[in-house]
Design an enzyme around this catalytic site. Structure first.
Site, short mmCIF file in Angstrom:
data_model
loop_
_atom_site.label_atom_id
_atom_site.label_comp_id
_atom_site.label_asym_id
_atom_site.label_seq_id
_atom_site.Cartn_x
_atom_site.Cartn_y
_atom_site.Cartn_z
N LYS A 155 0.85 -1.19 0.00
CA LYS A 155 0.00 0.00 0.00
C LYS A 155 0.89 1.24 0.00
O LYS A 155 1.42 1.65 1.02
CB LYS A 155 -0.92 0.04 1.23
CG LYS A 155 -2.03 1.05 1.05
CD LYS A 155 -2.46 1.79 2.29
CE LYS A 155 -1.62 2.97 2.61
NZ LYS A 155 -1.66 4.10 1.65
N SER A 209 5.66 7.96 9.56
CA SER A 209 5.82 8.79 10.75
C SER A 209 5.83 7.94 12.02
O SER A 209 5.24 6.86 12.07
CB SER A 209 4.69 9.81 10.82
OG SER A 209 3.45 9.15 10.88
N GLU A 211 4.24 8.65 14.67
CA GLU A 211 2.86 8.62 15.17
C GLU A 211 2.08 7.43 14.58
O GLU A 211 1.45 6.65 15.29
CB GLU A 211 2.21 9.95 14.78
CG GLU A 211 0.86 10.18 15.35
CD GLU A 211 0.20 11.40 14.69
OE1 GLU A 211 0.87 12.10 13.90
OE2 GLU A 211 -0.99 11.61 14.97
N GLU A 230 10.26 1.70 10.21
CA GLU A 230 11.27 2.72 9.90
C GLU A 230 10.55 4.05 10.04
O GLU A 230 9.69 4.39 9.22
CB GLU A 230 11.79 2.58 8.46
CG GLU A 230 12.44 1.24 8.16
CD GLU A 230 13.80 1.07 8.79
OE1 GLU A 230 14.32 2.03 9.40
OE2 GLU A 230 14.34 -0.05 8.70
N CYS A 264 13.98 11.02 6.00
CA CYS A 264 14.07 10.62 7.41
C CYS A 264 15.50 10.69 7.91
O CYS A 264 15.72 10.78 9.11
CB CYS A 264 13.49 9.23 7.58
SG CYS A 264 14.05 8.10 6.33
N GLU A 357 10.71 16.70 14.22
CA GLU A 357 11.08 16.43 12.83
C GLU A 357 10.30 17.39 11.95
O GLU A 357 9.07 17.41 11.99
CB GLU A 357 10.74 14.99 12.47
CG GLU A 357 11.11 14.68 11.04
CD GLU A 357 10.85 13.24 10.68
OE1 GLU A 357 9.73 12.74 10.92
OE2 GLU A 357 11.76 12.61 10.12
P1 NAP Z 1 2.64 8.62 7.40
O1 NAP Z 1 1.52 9.56 7.52
O2 NAP Z 1 3.05 7.86 8.60
O3 NAP Z 1 2.24 7.62 6.20
C1 NAP Z 1 3.02 6.54 5.81
C2 NAP Z 1 2.13 5.47 5.21
O4 NAP Z 1 1.25 4.98 6.20
C3 NAP Z 1 1.25 5.98 4.08
O5 NAP Z 1 1.12 4.96 3.11
C4 NAP Z 1 -0.07 6.26 4.77
O6 NAP Z 1 -1.17 6.20 3.90
C5 NAP Z 1 -0.09 5.10 5.75
N1 NAP Z 1 -0.97 5.29 6.91
C6 NAP Z 1 -1.42 6.47 7.43
N2 NAP Z 1 -2.22 6.22 8.50
C7 NAP Z 1 -2.26 4.87 8.65
C8 NAP Z 1 -2.92 4.00 9.57
N3 NAP Z 1 -3.67 4.46 10.57
N4 NAP Z 1 -2.76 2.67 9.43
C9 NAP Z 1 -1.98 2.18 8.46
N5 NAP Z 1 -1.35 2.94 7.55
C10 NAP Z 1 -1.47 4.28 7.65
O7 NAP Z 1 3.97 9.27 6.89
P2 NAP Z 1 4.14 10.18 5.62
O8 NAP Z 1 3.38 11.42 5.93
O9 NAP Z 1 3.82 9.45 4.39
O10 NAP Z 1 5.74 10.38 5.60
C11 NAP Z 1 6.39 11.27 6.44
C12 NAP Z 1 6.97 10.57 7.66
O11 NAP Z 1 7.61 9.33 7.33
C13 NAP Z 1 8.05 11.35 8.35
O12 NAP Z 1 7.83 11.40 9.73
C14 NAP Z 1 9.35 10.59 8.04
O13 NAP Z 1 10.38 10.71 8.95
C15 NAP Z 1 8.89 9.22 7.96
N6 NAP Z 1 9.80 8.45 7.12
C16 NAP Z 1 10.67 7.57 7.70
C17 NAP Z 1 11.55 6.84 6.93
C18 NAP Z 1 12.50 5.86 7.51
O14 NAP Z 1 13.10 5.10 6.78
N7 NAP Z 1 12.68 5.80 8.81
C19 NAP Z 1 11.53 7.00 5.55
C20 NAP Z 1 10.63 7.89 4.99
C21 NAP Z 1 9.77 8.60 5.79
P3 NAP Z 1 -1.77 7.51 3.18
O15 NAP Z 1 -0.76 8.59 3.29
O16 NAP Z 1 -1.99 7.05 1.77
O17 NAP Z 1 -3.05 7.83 3.86
#
Ligand code: NAP
Ligand code: MG
Length: 455
Positions: A155, A209, A211, A230, A264, A357
Site C-alpha cells: 500500500k 511517521s 505517530e 522505519e 528521514c 522532525e
Molecule cells: P505517514 O503519515 O506515517 O504515512 C506513511 C504510510 O502509512 C502511508 O502509506 C499512509 O497512507 C499510511 N498510513 C497512514 N495512517 C495509517 C494507519 N492508521 N494505518 C496504516 N497505515 C497508515 O507518513 P508520511 O506522511 O507518508 O511520511 C512522512 C513521515 O515518514 C516522516 O515522519 C518521516 O520521517 C517518515 N519516514 C521515515 C523513513 C525511515 O526510513 N525511517 C523513511 C521515509 C519517511 P496515506 O498517506 O496514503 O493515507
C-alpha cells in the site's frame, strides 16, 4: 470519500493522474490473491526464484528513465535524484536475487540425533510506504520479502502511488506469477489499517511517521503480527573544529535539504564546535545560496518543491516561532509547493525546530564546547536514525560514533543508505533493519528441526 483519487504534481499543482481509490474490500481481495499465490511461490526452487528476481531487475533497468520521470513528477524530486533512486531499486532486486540460494541455516550439536535450522517465509506480508522515496522504500521491503518466499500486498502513500502501480505491471511482465505482488492504492486510515488488522497478513513492514508507526505496532499486537518500523528522525551532523570545515559546510546543505528536507535521514541538527562557528557559517551560507531549487525535470535542479500544500503549511509553521533566521536560499514563485531552504542559527536545544522532525528544508545550527557536550546534544532526541561526524581525529571519530544512539552513521561523509548495508533506527526511529544481509531476518521465521538418529 471519493472513489477516484487525483494524483497531483507538486511542482505545478496540476492533476497528473486520476486513478481508482481502493477500499477495505480491495485490500481483502489482494490478501486473498497473495494467499493463493503463496504455496507455489515459496515452493519454487531457489534458483528459479533467483532468476525471476534477476529478470525483474532487468525489466526495471529497461524502464529506469520512465520510472524516474514518473517519480520526479509525482514526488517533486530532482530528476537526477529520481534516476539514482531507480538505479537503487534495480540494484536492490539484483542484490536479493542472490538470497534465495543463500538462505543458510545452522547445524547444532545435540544428543541422539541432528538438529538444524531452516528459514521459512513468514507468509503474506503487508508493506505500507511513504511518499518521500516511494519506489525506493518499497523496493527495500519487496526485495528481501520476495527473495525469502513471501507474497506481498503493497500500500503506497496516496500522494505517490504511480511508480508502485507501474512496478506491479513490470513484475508480471518479468515473469513473476500473478498474485505474488499486489498493489492497493487507498487511504492509510482504511486500507492501511485493514492490512494491519487482517488475520491473513503475517507481517507488516512500515515506513512513515512515528505517530502512525505507534498505531501500527499497537494494532499488530492483536494478531501478534511481526512488525518492522522505519520511522522519523532528527539526525545530528556533528562538526568538530579540527574537521575540513569547508568540506563539511559544503556537504551540509544537501544532507538536510536533499529531497526538500523530506528525508528521514536529514541531518537537520548541525552541531558545530563554537570556535569553528564563524568559518563554518561562512562556507555554509555560500553553499546554501548556490543551491539550485526549481523544476524537478531540469537536469541541474538539486531541490524541488514540497510534496503538498499541507506539508508546506506544516513546515512554514516552524518559522512562526521566535527563531533566528541566519539566511535562506532561493525558491521559484508561482504555482508549486515551494519553500526556500532556511538555516536557523543559533538554535537552542529546547527550540521546537530542534526537537521536532520538520520534514522540510529547515536546518538548525547549534554550537557546542567539547566532545562530551557534542555527544549529549546529539543524543538529546527521541529519535536515532542517522547522523554524521566530521573530524580529522580518527580516534575521536570512533569514540563519538560508538557513543551516538543512532542506527546509521557516517564519518567525514553524509551517506546513509546503501543496498548492501543494514539501515534502521534506534529509539523512536523504529525497529528492525532493512537492506544488507540482515533484512532477510525480518522476512523469515527461524525453524528448528530435530531428527532422531538412534535406533
Ligand atoms: P505517514 O503519515 O506515517 O504515512 C506513511 C504510510 O502509512 C502511508 O502509506 C499512509 O497512507 C499510511 N498510513 C497512514 N495512517 C495509517 C494507519 N492508521 N494505518 C496504516 N497505515 C497508515 O507518513 P508520511 O506522511 O507518508 O511520511 C512522512 C513521515 O515518514 C516522516 O515522519 C518521516 O520521517 C517518515 N519516514 C521515515 C523513513 C525511515 O526510513 N525511517 C523513511 C521515509 C519517511 P496515506 O498517506 O496514503 O493515507
Ligand atoms: Mg501522513
Amino acid at each position: 470519500m471519493s472513489s477516484t483519487l487525483s494524483v497531483l504534481e507538486p511542482a505545478t499543482e496540476e492533476v497528473l493522474a486520476e486513478i481508482p481509490r481502493a477500499g477495505v474490500e480491495q485490500v481483502d481481495e489482494a490478501v486473498a490473491a497473495a494467499t493463493a499465490a503463496l504455496p507455489a511461490w515459496r515452493a519454487l526452487d531457489p534458483g528459479a526464484r533467483a532468476r525471476l528476481l534477476h529478470a525483474l531487475a532487468d525489466n526495471l533497468a529497461a524502464h529506469t528513465e520512465e520510472l524516474a520521470v514518473t517519480e520526479a513528477r509525482n514526488a517533486g524530486k530532482a530528476i537526477a535524484d529520481a534516476r539514482g533512486e531507480m538505479q537503487m531499486v534495480r540494484d536492490t532486486f539484483r542484490y536479493y536475487a542472490g538470497a534465495p540460494e543463500r538462505l543458510l541455516g545452522d547445524t547444532i550439536p545435540v544428543a541422539g540425533g541432528q538438529a538444524f535450522t531452516v528459514r521459512e517465509p513468514v507468509g503474506v506480508v503487508g508493506l505500507i510506504t511513504p511518499w518521500n522515496f516511494p519506489l525506493a522504500i518499497a523496493a527495500w521491503k519487496l526485495g528481501p520479502a520476495l527473495a525469502a518466499g513471501n507474497t506481498v500486498v503493497l500500500k503506497p502513500a496516496e500522494l505517490t502511488p504511480l511508480t508502485a502501480l507501474r512496478f506491479a505491471e513490470l513484475a508480471v511482465e518479468a515473469g513473476l506469477p500473478e498474485g505474488v505482488v499486489n498493489v492497493v492504492v487507498g487511504p492509510g486510515s482504511t486500507c492501511g489499517a485493514r492490512l494491519v488488522e487482517h488475520p491473513g497478513v503475517a507481517k507488516i513492514a512500515f515506513t512513515g511517521s512515528t505517530e502512525v508507526g505507534r498505531s501500527i505496532a499497537a494494532g499488530a499486537a492483536q494478531t501478534i503480527k511481526r512488525v518492522t518500523l522505519e520511522l522519523g528522525g532528527k539526525s545530528a551532523n556533528v562538526v568538530f573544529a579540527d574537521a575540513d570545515l569547508e568540506a563539511a559546510a559544503t556537504a551540509a546543505p544537501l544532507a538536510v535539504f536533499g529531497n526538500a528536507g523530506q528525508d528521514c535521514c536529514a541531518r537537520s541538527r548541525i552541531l558545530v564546535q563554537a570556535e569553528a562557528m564563524d568559518e563554518f557559517m561562512g562556507h555554509l551560507e555560500s553553499a546554501v545560496r548556490a543551491l539550485r531549487v526549481g523544476d524537478p525535470l531540469d537536469e541541474d535542479t538539486q531541490m524541488g518543491p514540497l510534496i503538498s500544500a499541507g506539508q508546506r503549511e506544516t513546515v512554514a509553521s516552524f518559522l512562526e516561532d521566535d527563531v533566528n533566521v541566519a539566511f535562506r536560499g532561493s525558491a521559484p514563485e508561482g504555482p508549486g509547493f515551494w519553500f526556500a531552504p532556511t538555516v536557523l542559527c543559533p538554535a537552542a536545544p529546547g527550540d521546537r525546530a530542534v526537537r521536532e522532525e520538520i520534514f522540510g528544508p529547515i536546518a538548525t545550527v547549534i554550537p557546542f564546547r567539547d566532545e562530551a557536550e557534542a555527544i549529549v546534544l546529539a543524543n538529546d532526541t527521541i529519535y536515532g536514525l542517522s547522523g554524521s561526524i566530521w573530524t580529522r581525529d580518527g580516534a575521536r571519530a570512533l569514540r563519538v560514533a560508538r557513543a551516538l544512539q543512532t542506527g546509521v552513521l557516517s564519518i567525514n561523509s553524509n551517506s546513509s543508505v546503501r543496498v548492501t548495508t543494514p539501515f534502521g533506527g534506534f529509539k523512536q526511529s523504529g525497529y528492525g533493519r532493512e537492506l544488507g544481509p540482515h533484512a532477510l531476518d525480518a522476512y523469515t521465521e527461524l525453524k528448528t528441526i530435530y531428527y532422531a538418529t538412534e535406533e
